[in-house]
Write a protein that holds these residues in place. Structure first.
Motif, PDB file in Angstrom:
ATOM      1  N   LEU A  62       1.136  -6.047   8.856  1.00 50.39           N
ATOM      2  CA  LEU A  62       2.144  -6.676   8.007  1.00 50.39           C
ATOM      3  C   LEU A  62       3.466  -6.860   8.737  1.00 50.39           C
ATOM      4  CD1 LEU A  62       1.482  -4.781   4.647  1.00 50.39           C
ATOM      5  CD2 LEU A  62       0.666  -7.029   5.329  1.00 50.39           C
ATOM      6  N   ASN A  71      -0.338  -9.733   2.038  1.00 49.06           N
ATOM      7  CA  ASN A  71       0.033  -8.476   1.399  1.00 49.06           C
ATOM      8  C   ASN A  71      -1.225  -7.671   1.104  1.00 49.06           C
ATOM      9  OD1 ASN A  71      -0.936  -9.250  -1.419  1.00 49.06           O
ATOM     10  ND2 ASN A  71       0.536 -10.872  -1.009  1.00 49.06           N
ATOM     11  N   THR A  72      -1.008  -6.408   0.800  1.00 50.89           N
ATOM     12  CA  THR A  72      -2.109  -5.477   0.577  1.00 50.89           C
ATOM     13  C   THR A  72      -2.608  -5.586  -0.854  1.00 50.89           C
ATOM     14  OG1 THR A  72      -1.168  -3.979   2.213  1.00 50.89           O
ATOM     15  CG2 THR A  72      -2.808  -3.071   0.691  1.00 50.89           C
TER      16      THR A  72
END
Length: 721
Positions: free
Chosen positions: A208, A457-458
């Motif tokens: 990220l 994003n996670t």
């Protein structure tokens, strides 16, 4: 097909104890040792990239988009597998474990056992670099001491075979795109739940934090380059425009094109005005000279009259100013020019004043030629005024001509300079616009990247596993069981294919190429020692019954008992054969080589069995049974082989069949000619004997089951009716 199935069933039955006990032993060993296998913990995370589904500003074809998507995913995976990422993850993981590890109890970073082993392995100089308050500071300290030598602890830790911190260990993190979706899945398995969890978290963080920089780096470099170029072109353009402005100011240029056009138009008007004024001046001068010559006296009066002269000068001055204004004023602007109208009004007043003065001078009414003086004076005054106006205009026009010459001399080089500067400005402006266009394209590209990666994003965050994975112990046990079966079967099958032991009738016929006539179990075995004689008597009965077909009245059946090697069991078998025939009421004559007859020249040259048994015609036995010694050491006359009814080669089922045995057997067959040569196996297993005799005692349910298995009696129900 029947032979194949029978072979398989017998083969499996023969190795049944190896299969059962071997597989059980191996399975038990695997079951015992697998209980000490370390527990494994698996942690995974899912990251949404937005590469496929996010909007884009670029109008590209489908194939180009697919290529861009695949390249983007390849970049993501390559970024995670790069050595820089692995180094950052390893150092952060090492620092976290050194800072937060506890030798007394497990925590969410590392287990107590692993932390104790780590503490023992890490030297004191490395421990001194650990900052208990900051992981990042610790990582910075560790990076400073990494030297690519085998003596360096951190370098060896990263490039060695450490199960948690080495590059090889971190490369086991599985990075995989989930089908054709936007998702990337990261999975890692380790025997420490804390290390597994933090490893995945660190990989997630590295992705990220570094991916945007990787994606934007080239685009930002392009933007920065074009931004500097645009700024440089803007500066150059401003300098050139300021230079042009200064140049125009220095040369009094507002609009060079309009100014030159206005000057050319004014000069054209000037030439027309000058020509017209010159013509008026010359014509008024001629007329004035002619009138003055006719009225000389009156003229003199006018010349000496002060008021007249002043008024005349006034008319000349006013007329010059009017001429100057009209010369440099457009026709459309003359009617609205206030100053010009004022001077014209003054001119009319001056002309009226001249007339008034002229009317007062009336001394002479007529000229000497008799012409009326007032009319002549009026004409003279008119010519004088016109001449004065024309003269004043010519003076002004002459001065103005100098101004035109000066303006042209100034404007000519100024025009060239302005055009050169305007050309430079045009080139710079086009370059500036081009750089500005490229800068806008770079910003558009950056915005497109933002749209395609903004969704990175996670989705599923890595979580600490509370329980280990369902172990593979059961799999290992099952694999050991079936693997041992396969290995044992394969080993025995290989032995079966390569083995040249006679063993049973089927193998003997395959190796020797000779039919097996009967099979004996041989001497007693420990397990079935009470049934050994019974088995041999049954085998002897089977053999004698087969030979009985050669019996005829008044004929002696001659049977040769041969063997290739010594101690094959000829005497043992002959004893049971004689007992069986005698039980049948047949008279048997049994001759044994070396005991009943010797090997001499008469034996070797014998033409029949009469040589061996002279009383044969008197005693008249039904069967003559002759036992010879081993053929490898002794010879046998061909007459004995040819004149016998049957030649039985006794062979030990436990012996190996050699090439020399083949040669001897082929030699016997060649000599025997049409007399049949058979093999009689001795010392065979119970199963091999039962192939010829049927079931042998003792009869038990287990043995019946074994018989069914060997003979593929899959649906057989009972033993008898």
């Amino acid at each position: 097909m029947n032979n194949v199935s029978l072979f398989i069933s017998r083969f499996l039955y023969r190795i049944r104890y190896q299969l059962i006990f071997g597989s059980v032993i191996v399975t038990l060993l695997v079951a015992y040792f697998t209980q000490f296998l370390p527990k494994k913990y698996t942690v995974n995370t899912t990251i949404f990239t937005g590469i496929v589904s996010m909007a884009t500003l670029e109008d590209e074809g489908t194939s180009a988009n697919y290529q861009m998507v695949n390249n983007t995913f390849d970049n993501l995976i390559s970024l995670l597998r790069s050595q820089a990422t692995l180094e950052n993850v390893s150092l952060h993981l090492f620092a976290m474990n050194m800072i937060y590890g506890d030798p007394e109890k497990d925590n969410h970073y590392i287990t107590a056992d692993n932390f104790q082993r780590l503490q023992k392995k890490v030297p004191d100089e490395i421990k001194s670099l650990i900052d208990k308050k900051s992981v990042d500071k610790t990582v910075e300290n560790l990076k400073k001491i990494i030297i690519p030598t085998s003596e360096n602890f951190m370098y060896s830790l990263l490039n060695g075979h450490d199960p948690y911190y080495s590059y090889d260990a971190l490369k086991k993190v599985q990075i995989m795109r989930m089908g054709n979706s936007d998702m990337i899945n990261l999975t890692y398995t380790a025997d420490d739940p804390g290390i597994a969890t933090n490893t995945v978290k660190l990989f997630n963080k590295e992705l990220l934090s570094n991916y945007n920089e990787l994606r934007y780096k080239s685009t930002n470099d392009v933007i920065e380059y074009f931004r500097k170029e645009v700024e440089q072109r803007r500066k150059e353009l401003k300098e050139q425009e300021d230079g042009l402005t200064k140049y125009n100011t220095e040369n009094n240029v507002i609009n060079y094109g309009e100014q030159t056009k206005a000057t050319a138009h004014a000069y054209s008007n000037y030439e027309d005005r000058y020509e017209e004024t010159l013509r008026e001046y010359q014509s008024s001068q001629k007329l004035l000279e002619s009138l003055e010559a006719q009225m000389e006296t009156r003229t003199k009066l006018y010349h000496v009259n002060d008021e007249f002269l002043k008024t005349l000068d006034e008319i000349s001055t006013i007329n010059g100013k009017i001429t100057e204004i009209e010369t440099f004023t457009l026709d459309s602007g003359k009617e609205s020019n206030v100053e010009l109208l004022k001077y014209k009004n003054q001119l009319k007043k001056a002309e009226q004043k001249i007339k008034q003065i002229s009317n007062k001078m009336d001394e002479y009414q007529y000229s000497k030629e008799g012409v009326a003086i007032p009319d002549m004076v009026s004409e003279w005054l008119k010519a004088l005024v016109q001449n004065t106006k024309a003269k004043a205009e010519l003076k002004v026009l002459d001065d103005r001509l100098k101004d035109f010459h000066q303006k042209y001399s100034n404007f000519s080089p100024v025009g060239t300079g302005i055009k050169r500067r305007e050309r430079e400005i045009d080139v710079t402006e086009r370059s500036y616009l081009e750089m500005l266009h490229f800068l806008n394209l770079a910003y558009l590209r950056k915005k497109n990247i933002e749209l395609t990666t903004a969704g990175l994003n996670t989705v599923t965050a890595p979580s600490f596993p509370l329980s280990p994975n369902r172990g593979k112990r059961l799999f290992y046990i099952i694999a050991a069981f079936f693997g041992s079966l396969i290995i044992i079967t394969g080993y025995n099958l290989m032995i079966e294919m390569l083995d040249r032991t006679l063993r049973d009738a089927q193998r003997t016929q395959m190796l020797t190429g000779t039919k097996v006539f009967a099979v004996f179990s041989g001497k007693s075995r420990l397990r079935f020692r009470g049934f050994s004689k019974t088995w041999n008597r049954i085998s002897a009965a089977f053999l004698c019954n087969k030979i009985d077909k050669y019996l005829q009245e008044e004929k002696i059946v001659c049977v040769n008992l041969l063997s290739i090697e010594q101690k094959e069991g000829k005497s043992f078998i002959s004893k049971y054969m004689i007992d069986e025939w005698e039980k049948q009421g047949l008279k048997v004559c049994y001759l044994q080589m070396g005991k009943d007859f010797t090997v001499n020249s008469s034996y070797l040259l014998a033409s029949g069995f009469d040589t061996l048994y002279p009383n044969m015609a008197e005693e008249k036995p039904q069967i003559l049974l002759v036992e010879y010694q081993a053929l490898q050491q002794h010879s046998i006359p061909s007459a004995f082989l040819k004149k016998a009814d049957i030649n039985l080669v006794i062979a030990n089922a436990k012996r190996v069949w050699k090439k020399s045995d083949e040669e001897v057997l082929e030699h016997i067959k060649e000599i025997a000619g049409n007399t049949p040569v058979y093999i009689c196996l001795n010392n065979a297993d119970r199963e091999a004997v039962e192939d010829y005799t049927g079931k042998l005692p003792p009869r038990s349910s287990r043995h019946l089951l074994a018989v069914k298995m060997m003979h593929m009696g899959l649906t057989a129900k009972g033993d008898a009716i």
